[in-house]
Design an enzyme around this catalytic site. Structure first.
Site, PDB file in Angstrom:
ATOM      1  N   LYS A  95      -4.807  17.626   1.702  1.00  0.00           N
ATOM      2  CA  LYS A  95      -5.089  17.868   3.098  1.00  0.00           C
ATOM      3  C   LYS A  95      -6.499  17.419   3.447  1.00  0.00           C
ATOM      4  O   LYS A  95      -6.850  17.213   4.589  1.00  0.00           O
ATOM      5  CB  LYS A  95      -4.978  19.375   3.391  1.00  0.00           C
ATOM      6  CG  LYS A  95      -3.640  19.966   3.020  1.00  0.00           C
ATOM      7  CD  LYS A  95      -3.668  21.504   3.147  1.00  0.00           C
ATOM      8  CE  LYS A  95      -2.371  22.105   2.649  1.00  0.00           C
ATOM      9  NZ  LYS A  95      -2.480  23.577   2.523  1.00  0.00           N
TER      10      LYS A  95
ATOM     11  N   ASP B 271     -13.399  12.410  -7.698  1.00  0.00           N
ATOM     12  CA  ASP B 271     -14.141  13.236  -8.642  1.00  0.00           C
ATOM     13  C   ASP B 271     -13.863  12.630 -10.029  1.00  0.00           C
ATOM     14  O   ASP B 271     -14.448  11.613 -10.391  1.00  0.00           O
ATOM     15  CB  ASP B 271     -13.623  14.669  -8.473  1.00  0.00           C
ATOM     16  CG  ASP B 271     -14.398  15.708  -9.258  1.00  0.00           C
ATOM     17  OD1 ASP B 271     -15.237  15.330 -10.076  1.00  0.00           O
ATOM     18  OD2 ASP B 271     -14.155  16.906  -9.057  1.00  0.00           O
TER      19      ASP B 271
ATOM     20  N   PHE C   5     -20.173  20.859  -6.011  1.00  0.00           N
ATOM     21  CA  PHE C   5     -18.981  21.113  -5.204  1.00  0.00           C
ATOM     22  C   PHE C   5     -19.380  21.129  -3.736  1.00  0.00           C
ATOM     23  O   PHE C   5     -20.323  21.814  -3.350  1.00  0.00           O
ATOM     24  CB  PHE C   5     -18.317  22.431  -5.602  1.00  0.00           C
ATOM     25  CG  PHE C   5     -16.920  22.528  -5.070  1.00  0.00           C
ATOM     26  CD1 PHE C   5     -15.868  21.950  -5.766  1.00  0.00           C
ATOM     27  CD2 PHE C   5     -16.661  23.168  -3.869  1.00  0.00           C
ATOM     28  CE1 PHE C   5     -14.570  22.001  -5.258  1.00  0.00           C
ATOM     29  CE2 PHE C   5     -15.362  23.224  -3.354  1.00  0.00           C
ATOM     30  CZ  PHE C   5     -14.317  22.639  -4.055  1.00  0.00           C
ATOM     31  N   VAL C   6     -18.649  20.344  -2.928  1.00  0.00           N
ATOM     32  CA  VAL C   6     -19.016  20.225  -1.515  1.00  0.00           C
ATOM     33  C   VAL C   6     -17.885  20.687  -0.597  1.00  0.00           C
ATOM     34  O   VAL C   6     -16.710  20.657  -0.967  1.00  0.00           O
ATOM     35  CB  VAL C   6     -19.437  18.782  -1.157  1.00  0.00           C
ATOM     36  CG1 VAL C   6     -20.725  18.396  -1.861  1.00  0.00           C
ATOM     37  CG2 VAL C   6     -18.330  17.785  -1.485  1.00  0.00           C
TER      38      VAL C   6
HETATM   39  P1  IMP Z   1     -10.004  14.102  -8.953  1.00  0.00           P
HETATM   40  O1  IMP Z   1      -8.556  13.906  -9.238  1.00  0.00           O
HETATM   41  O2  IMP Z   1     -10.694  14.859 -10.044  1.00  0.00           O
HETATM   42  O3  IMP Z   1     -10.732  12.835  -8.598  1.00  0.00           O
HETATM   43  O4  IMP Z   1     -10.075  15.095  -7.735  1.00  0.00           O
HETATM   44  C1  IMP Z   1      -9.945  14.686  -6.450  1.00  0.00           C
HETATM   45  C2  IMP Z   1      -9.558  15.827  -5.532  1.00  0.00           C
HETATM   46  O5  IMP Z   1     -10.189  17.056  -5.894  1.00  0.00           O
HETATM   47  C3  IMP Z   1     -10.050  15.513  -4.139  1.00  0.00           C
HETATM   48  O6  IMP Z   1      -9.081  14.804  -3.399  1.00  0.00           O
HETATM   49  C4  IMP Z   1     -10.326  16.892  -3.571  1.00  0.00           C
HETATM   50  O7  IMP Z   1      -9.169  17.415  -2.986  1.00  0.00           O
HETATM   51  C5  IMP Z   1     -10.690  17.732  -4.769  1.00  0.00           C
HETATM   52  N1  IMP Z   1     -12.161  17.856  -4.928  1.00  0.00           N
HETATM   53  C6  IMP Z   1     -12.938  17.275  -5.880  1.00  0.00           C
HETATM   54  N2  IMP Z   1     -14.227  17.586  -5.727  1.00  0.00           N
HETATM   55  C7  IMP Z   1     -14.282  18.387  -4.637  1.00  0.00           C
HETATM   56  C8  IMP Z   1     -15.377  19.026  -3.936  1.00  0.00           C
HETATM   57  O8  IMP Z   1     -16.572  18.943  -4.292  1.00  0.00           O
HETATM   58  N3  IMP Z   1     -15.029  19.777  -2.848  1.00  0.00           N
HETATM   59  C9  IMP Z   1     -13.744  19.918  -2.422  1.00  0.00           C
HETATM   60  N4  IMP Z   1     -12.695  19.310  -3.032  1.00  0.00           N
HETATM   61  C10 IMP Z   1     -12.969  18.567  -4.128  1.00  0.00           C
END
Ligand code: IMP
Ligand code: MG
Length: 177
Positions: free
Chosen positions: A42, A102, A151-152
């Site tokens: 979302k 991330d 974390f944001v």
């Molecule tokens: P990844 O698969 O580890 O790259 O995570 C990506 C997903 O994690 C993003 O699409 C976000 O929904 C969530 N996410 C990662 N870091 C943050 C953050 O700092 N704040 C909020 N959601 C995050």
């Protein structure tokens, strides 16, 4: 655990300017092509809404949802598609729009899954990039801002479902034990 808004990382104006630039670049790069934008639910909806209004080209829209972190601030390492595409992207230029990269796991998984549908191309666009946390090799074609490993929240990004409506992006302040 109680938590609150920490310090502001990106102001409303900085985001506004950068999204305008991204919109211009994407419109230039795809000039004359028809694209399908796949928005990752979302967190990316706020970014998508602003980006769309800065695109000077026709674009089809679709939405996809990947299993979330729950209420955690660290990735579980599993990316499962829980709501898939509703349009056929075969032969189309696809632009995946997400809020943040991330570990890169979500986007890598999505890209691979979309490539299996034989589109003309698949590119990635994220507003935020926590490049320091990347565990997957991943080429991101359009990045709004590179941010530190914190974390944001805000501008679509949530913590436990909260803070998505903030007009700026801030860190999440967790109370010290
Ligand atoms: P990844 O698969 O580890 O790259 O995570 C990506 C997903 O994690 C993003 O699409 C976000 O929904 C969530 N996410 C990662 N870091 C943050 C953050 O700092 N704040 C909020 N959601 C995050
Ligand atoms: Mg997300």
């Amino acid at each position: 655990m109680r938590q609150s808004i920490g310090r502001i990382l990106l102001s409303e104006n900085e985001i506004f300017q950068r999204v305008q630039e991204l919109g211009r670049r994407i419109s230039d790069d795809y000039r004359g092509e028809k694209i399908t934008i796949v928005c990752v639910l979302k967190g990316a909806v706020v970014f998508l809404a602003d980006l769309l209004r800065n695109l000077d080209m026709p674009a089809d829209l679709d939405f996809i949802q990947v299993s979330s972190y729950g209420d955690e601030t660290k990735s579980t390492g599993v990316a499962k598609i829980i709501q898939g595409l509703t349009v056929d992207v075969t032969g189309r230029h696809v632009l995946i729009v997400d809020d943040i990269a991330d570990s890169g796991l979500t986007l890598r998984h999505l890209k691979e899954s979309l490539l299996s549908k034989r589109p003309a191309s698949v590119k990635l666009c994220v507003l935020l990039d926590k490049a320091a946390r990347r565990t997957q090799s991943l080429k991101i074609d359009y990045v709004g801002f590179e941010i530190p490993d914190e974390f944001v929240i805000g501008y679509g990004l949530d913590y436990a479902g909260r803070y998505r409506g903030l007009r700026y992006i801030a860190t999440l302040a967790l109370p010290q034990e």
